[in-house]
Design a protein around this motif. Structure first.
Motif, PDB file in Angstrom:
ATOM      1  N   GLU A 112       0.741  -1.082  -0.088  1.00  0.00           N
ATOM      2  CA  GLU A 112      -0.034  -0.070   0.085  1.00  0.00           C
ATOM      3  C   GLU A 112       0.929   1.492  -0.020  1.00  0.00           C
ATOM      4  OE1 GLU A 112      -4.468  -0.545   2.054  1.00  0.00           O
ATOM      5  OE2 GLU A 112      -2.766  -0.565   3.424  1.00  0.00           O
ATOM      6  N   ARG A 113       0.499   2.464  -0.740  1.00  0.00           N
ATOM      7  CA  ARG A 113       1.274   3.668  -0.629  1.00  0.00           C
ATOM      8  C   ARG A 113       0.233   4.674  -1.016  1.00  0.00           C
ATOM      9  NH1 ARG A 113       6.414   4.489  -1.927  1.00  0.00           N
ATOM     10  NH2 ARG A 113       7.210   6.362  -2.892  1.00  0.00           N
ATOM     11  N   GLY A 114       0.533   5.637  -0.269  1.00  0.00           N
ATOM     12  CA  GLY A 114      -0.605   6.646  -0.321  1.00  0.00           C
ATOM     13  C   GLY A 114      -0.031   8.206  -0.586  1.00  0.00           C
ATOM     14  N   ILE A 115      -0.680   9.279  -0.600  1.00  0.00           N
ATOM     15  CA  ILE A 115      -0.510  10.583  -0.881  1.00  0.00           C
ATOM     16  C   ILE A 115      -1.586  11.246  -0.497  1.00  0.00           C
ATOM     17  CG2 ILE A 115      -1.172  10.778  -3.373  1.00  0.00           C
ATOM     18  CD1 ILE A 115       1.516  12.341  -3.698  1.00  0.00           C
ATOM     19  N   ALA A 116      -1.202  12.477   0.174  1.00  0.00           N
ATOM     20  CA  ALA A 116      -2.320  13.396   0.485  1.00  0.00           C
ATOM     21  C   ALA A 116      -2.215  14.641  -0.471  1.00  0.00           C
ATOM     22  CB  ALA A 116      -1.965  14.289   1.905  1.00  0.00           C
ATOM     23  N   LEU A 117      -3.414  14.991  -0.939  1.00  0.00           N
ATOM     24  CA  LEU A 117      -3.678  16.023  -1.950  1.00  0.00           C
ATOM     25  C   LEU A 117      -4.362  17.067  -1.525  1.00  0.00           C
ATOM     26  CD1 LEU A 117      -4.841  13.694  -5.051  1.00  0.00           C
ATOM     27  CD2 LEU A 117      -2.469  14.373  -4.443  1.00  0.00           C
ATOM     28  N   GLN A 118      -3.917  18.361  -1.808  1.00  0.00           N
ATOM     29  CA  GLN A 118      -4.145  19.634  -1.366  1.00  0.00           C
ATOM     30  C   GLN A 118      -4.806  20.230  -2.675  1.00  0.00           C
ATOM     31  OE1 GLN A 118      -4.720  20.959   1.857  1.00  0.00           O
ATOM     32  NE2 GLN A 118      -6.201  22.006   0.562  1.00  0.00           N
ATOM     33  N   VAL A 119      -6.032  20.445  -2.998  1.00  0.00           N
ATOM     34  CA  VAL A 119      -6.864  20.932  -3.839  1.00  0.00           C
ATOM     35  C   VAL A 119      -6.840  22.280  -4.062  1.00  0.00           C
ATOM     36  CG1 VAL A 119      -8.741  20.749  -5.557  1.00  0.00           C
ATOM     37  CG2 VAL A 119      -7.884  18.740  -4.472  1.00  0.00           C
ATOM     38  N   LYS A 120      -6.438  23.092  -5.102  1.00  0.00           N
ATOM     39  CA  LYS A 120      -6.734  24.369  -4.913  1.00  0.00           C
ATOM     40  C   LYS A 120      -7.357  24.923  -6.291  1.00  0.00           C
ATOM     41  CE  LYS A 120      -5.910  26.467  -2.133  1.00  0.00           C
ATOM     42  NZ  LYS A 120      -6.124  26.804  -0.740  1.00  0.00           N
ATOM     43  N   ILE A 121      -8.267  25.867  -6.284  1.00  0.00           N
ATOM     44  CA  ILE A 121      -8.909  26.373  -7.355  1.00  0.00           C
ATOM     45  C   ILE A 121      -7.830  27.658  -7.786  1.00  0.00           C
ATOM     46  CG2 ILE A 121     -10.978  27.581  -8.368  1.00  0.00           C
ATOM     47  CD1 ILE A 121     -11.044  24.677  -7.555  1.00  0.00           C
ATOM     48  N   SER A 122      -7.549  27.568  -8.956  1.00  0.00           N
ATOM     49  CA  SER A 122      -6.337  28.432  -9.398  1.00  0.00           C
ATOM     50  C   SER A 122      -6.790  28.933 -10.814  1.00  0.00           C
ATOM     51  CB  SER A 122      -5.123  27.618  -9.506  1.00  0.00           C
ATOM     52  OG  SER A 122      -4.034  28.652  -9.880  1.00  0.00           O
ATOM     53  N   ASP A 123      -6.220  30.224 -11.196  1.00  0.00           N
ATOM     54  CA  ASP A 123      -6.273  30.734 -12.541  1.00  0.00           C
ATOM     55  C   ASP A 123      -4.876  30.172 -13.512  1.00  0.00           C
ATOM     56  OD1 ASP A 123      -8.587  32.150 -12.316  1.00  0.00           O
ATOM     57  OD2 ASP A 123      -7.654  33.787 -11.309  1.00  0.00           O
ATOM     58  N   LYS A 124      -3.986  29.316 -12.721  1.00  0.00           N
ATOM     59  CA  LYS A 124      -2.877  28.989 -13.363  1.00  0.00           C
ATOM     60  C   LYS A 124      -2.784  27.553 -13.404  1.00  0.00           C
ATOM     61  CE  LYS A 124      -0.370  33.503 -13.276  1.00  0.00           C
ATOM     62  NZ  LYS A 124      -0.471  33.957 -14.812  1.00  0.00           N
ATOM     63  N   TYR A 125      -2.424  26.739 -14.249  1.00  0.00           N
ATOM     64  CA  TYR A 125      -2.236  25.317 -14.132  1.00  0.00           C
ATOM     65  C   TYR A 125      -0.933  25.032 -13.263  1.00  0.00           C
ATOM     66  CZ  TYR A 125       1.337  24.849 -17.600  1.00  0.00           C
ATOM     67  OH  TYR A 125       2.672  25.248 -18.466  1.00  0.00           O
ATOM     68  N   ASN A 126      -0.030  26.037 -13.438  1.00  0.00           N
ATOM     69  CA  ASN A 126       1.051  25.915 -12.647  1.00  0.00           C
ATOM     70  C   ASN A 126       1.608  26.585 -11.573  1.00  0.00           C
ATOM     71  OD1 ASN A 126       1.514  28.073 -14.181  1.00  0.00           O
ATOM     72  ND2 ASN A 126       3.548  27.517 -14.896  1.00  0.00           N
ATOM     73  N   ALA A 127       0.608  26.962 -10.940  1.00  0.00           N
ATOM     74  CA  ALA A 127       0.810  28.093  -9.883  1.00  0.00           C
ATOM     75  C   ALA A 127      -0.112  28.096  -8.870  1.00  0.00           C
ATOM     76  CB  ALA A 127       0.912  29.447 -10.165  1.00  0.00           C
ATOM     77  N   LEU A 128       0.226  28.275  -7.672  1.00  0.00           N
ATOM     78  CA  LEU A 128      -0.877  28.355  -6.560  1.00  0.00           C
ATOM     79  C   LEU A 128      -1.542  29.705  -6.427  1.00  0.00           C
ATOM     80  CD1 LEU A 128       1.177  26.247  -3.557  1.00  0.00           C
ATOM     81  CD2 LEU A 128      -0.535  25.525  -4.885  1.00  0.00           C
ATOM     82  N   PRO A 129      -2.811  29.492  -6.100  1.00  0.00           N
ATOM     83  CA  PRO A 129      -3.240  31.192  -5.872  1.00  0.00           C
ATOM     84  C   PRO A 129      -2.913  31.594  -4.539  1.00  0.00           C
ATOM     85  CG  PRO A 129      -4.918  29.070  -5.072  1.00  0.00           C
ATOM     86  CD  PRO A 129      -3.726  28.545  -5.751  1.00  0.00           C
ATOM     87  N   GLY A 130      -3.234  32.739  -4.414  1.00  0.00           N
ATOM     88  CA  GLY A 130      -2.824  33.602  -3.019  1.00  0.00           C
ATOM     89  C   GLY A 130      -4.163  33.371  -1.914  1.00  0.00           C
ATOM     90  N   GLY A 131      -4.076  33.854  -0.925  1.00  0.00           N
ATOM     91  CA  GLY A 131      -5.202  33.565   0.105  1.00  0.00           C
ATOM     92  C   GLY A 131      -4.700  33.143   1.376  1.00  0.00           C
ATOM     93  N   GLU A 132      -5.340  33.521   2.807  1.00  0.00           N
ATOM     94  CA  GLU A 132      -4.922  33.106   3.698  1.00  0.00           C
ATOM     95  C   GLU A 132      -4.701  31.363   3.999  1.00  0.00           C
ATOM     96  OE1 GLU A 132      -3.533  34.662   6.285  1.00  0.00           O
ATOM     97  OE2 GLU A 132      -3.445  36.355   4.871  1.00  0.00           O
ATOM     98  N   SER A 133      -5.887  30.902   3.619  1.00  0.00           N
ATOM     99  CA  SER A 133      -5.947  29.341   3.682  1.00  0.00           C
ATOM    100  C   SER A 133      -4.650  28.708   2.951  1.00  0.00           C
ATOM    101  CB  SER A 133      -7.058  28.727   2.996  1.00  0.00           C
ATOM    102  OG  SER A 133      -7.373  29.020   1.540  1.00  0.00           O
ATOM    103  N   THR A 134      -4.322  29.306   1.618  1.00  0.00           N
ATOM    104  CA  THR A 134      -3.235  28.715   0.965  1.00  0.00           C
ATOM    105  C   THR A 134      -1.929  29.085   1.926  1.00  0.00           C
ATOM    106  OG1 THR A 134      -4.283  29.203  -1.141  1.00  0.00           O
ATOM    107  CG2 THR A 134      -1.996  28.895  -1.225  1.00  0.00           C
ATOM    108  N   LYS A 135      -1.768  30.184   2.256  1.00  0.00           N
ATOM    109  CA  LYS A 135      -0.596  30.403   3.234  1.00  0.00           C
ATOM    110  C   LYS A 135      -0.452  29.417   4.469  1.00  0.00           C
ATOM    111  CE  LYS A 135      -0.465  35.374   2.323  1.00  0.00           C
ATOM    112  NZ  LYS A 135      -0.585  36.952   3.112  1.00  0.00           N
ATOM    113  N   LEU A 136      -1.644  29.059   5.151  1.00  0.00           N
ATOM    114  CA  LEU A 136      -1.375  28.046   5.836  1.00  0.00           C
ATOM    115  C   LEU A 136      -1.317  26.694   5.466  1.00  0.00           C
ATOM    116  CD1 LEU A 136      -4.646  29.222   8.481  1.00  0.00           C
ATOM    117  CD2 LEU A 136      -2.314  29.208   8.808  1.00  0.00           C
TER     118      LEU A 136
END
Length: 341
Positions: free
Chosen positions: A101-125
């Motif tokens: 068994e092998r696993g990974i945790a995924l943090q999903v973000k709604i973004s305007d860019k496919y290759n960049a994280l959005p801003g926002g306080e939740s993203t910072k945390l």
């Protein structure tokens, strides 16, 4: 795979309309990804690479809760959700025993860019947890946002390995668009990646969702859950989450369980098969299947494949039937065949 392509983007919009906007785009996407039918599609996408094994994909819903409490490299104590989904690839042998068994945790973000994280306080945390957590301090999980001691799930010591900061060995970000900003670029809507640095929002080398799960299955990303040595923090965390959420049905989200699992998918292909040549000739292509219990059958298929062995999706067969070999050809592949050749 079409299911995780732009069809999925449309499915999110349709489900949001059906639910009259009750859930945001991110949670609507999570509902679809967490569904056992989606997990079965993922199992299909990886089974062909592992002849001789049965494959299942499990998902644990970790959006919102559990809450993670941790220390940053600057010594600050912070808390946020641990991730959104925890995906696990499981291999089983012909007797049904789990071999890996092998696993990974995924943090999903709604973004305007496919290759960049959005801003926002939740993203910072979330970035503070995944990229700046001080692994010399234990990570604690709580089943409630209040983090009262009664909701304590467990504490996990990730500081015993070579990695000293963050959780790159067990986590990745997954971007999904609000509109279609990268549709015209020929890039799939779900993009999995990791930032170039903690101070840089751009991913190093983003990849599609299905490819990411295939890399998880092959050991290139994620971390082993089984087999592992004693006191492995990742294995302990997954075990605790399974124990906390087993049989728990969520309020809302179409009443999904906190833990879902795919159907069993098997892929076996090997040498020449020996069967009878029974079957009827009609328009299409012959498909012959031979099973490990020495039974066989011939059917007809209109799938346009010629002279090649491919995998057959097998759902719900007895694990003792551990070999399936199928061949497509314009003519009955068994006609005039010498069984000793």
């Amino acid at each position: 795979m079409k299911y995780f392509g732009w069809w999925l983007w449309g499915a999110v919009n349709r489900l949001r309309a059906k639910n009259k906007g009750m859930y945001g785009r991110e949670r609507t996407l999570l509902m679809l990804l967490h569904d056992s039918r989606s997990l079965t599609q993922l199992a299909r996408s990886i089974k062909n690479g592992y002849p001789g094994s049965s494959v299942r994909v499990q998902s644990i819903w970790v959006d919102g809760t559990p809450q993670a409490e941790f220390k940053t490299m600057a010594g600050e104590t912070k808390n946020c959700e641990f991730a959104d989904l925890l995906l696990i690839v499981r291999y089983q042998n012909s007797t049904g025993q789990i071999t890996e068994e092998r696993g990974i945790a995924l943090q999903v973000k709604i973004s305007d860019k496919y290759n960049a994280l959005p801003g926002g306080e939740s993203t910072k945390l979330e970035r503070a947890l995944l990229e700046d957590m001080d692994r010399s301090h234990k990570l604690e999980l709580y089943s409630a946002t209040s983090r009262h001691k009664s909701s304590f799930i467990g504490s996990y010591d990730f500081g015993t390995g070579a990695i000293k900061t963050g959780l790159k060995d067990v986590a990745r970000y997954t971007n999904f668009p609000k509109n279609k900003p990268w549709f015209s670029m020929g890039i799939a809507p779900l993009q999995v990646g990791w930032p170039k640095s903690y101070t840089n929002k751009f991913f190093s080398k983003p990849i599609g969702f299905v490819e990411a799960i295939q890399r998880l299955a092959s050991g290139k990303i994620g971390r082993d859950i089984f087999p592992v040595g004693p006191s492995d923090p990742w294995a302990e965390m997954v075990s605790d989450l399974r124990g906390s959420y087993a049989g728990v049905q969520m309020n809302g989200y179409n009443g999904q369980n906190r833990i879902n699992i795919s159907k069993m998918m098997r892929y076996h292909v090997g040498g020449q098969f020996l069967t009878s040549s029974k079957g009827a000739r009609s328009k299409g292509f012959w498909m012959n299947c031979a099973f490990a219990d020495d039974s066989s059958w011939n059917v007809f298929s209109s799938i346009n494949k010629r002279n090649e062995n491919i995998g057959l999706d097998v759902e719900g067969f007895d694990p003792a039937i551990s070999m399936i070999i199928i061949t497509f050809a314009e003519k009955n592949p068994l006609a005039n065949q010498n069984p000793e050749s």
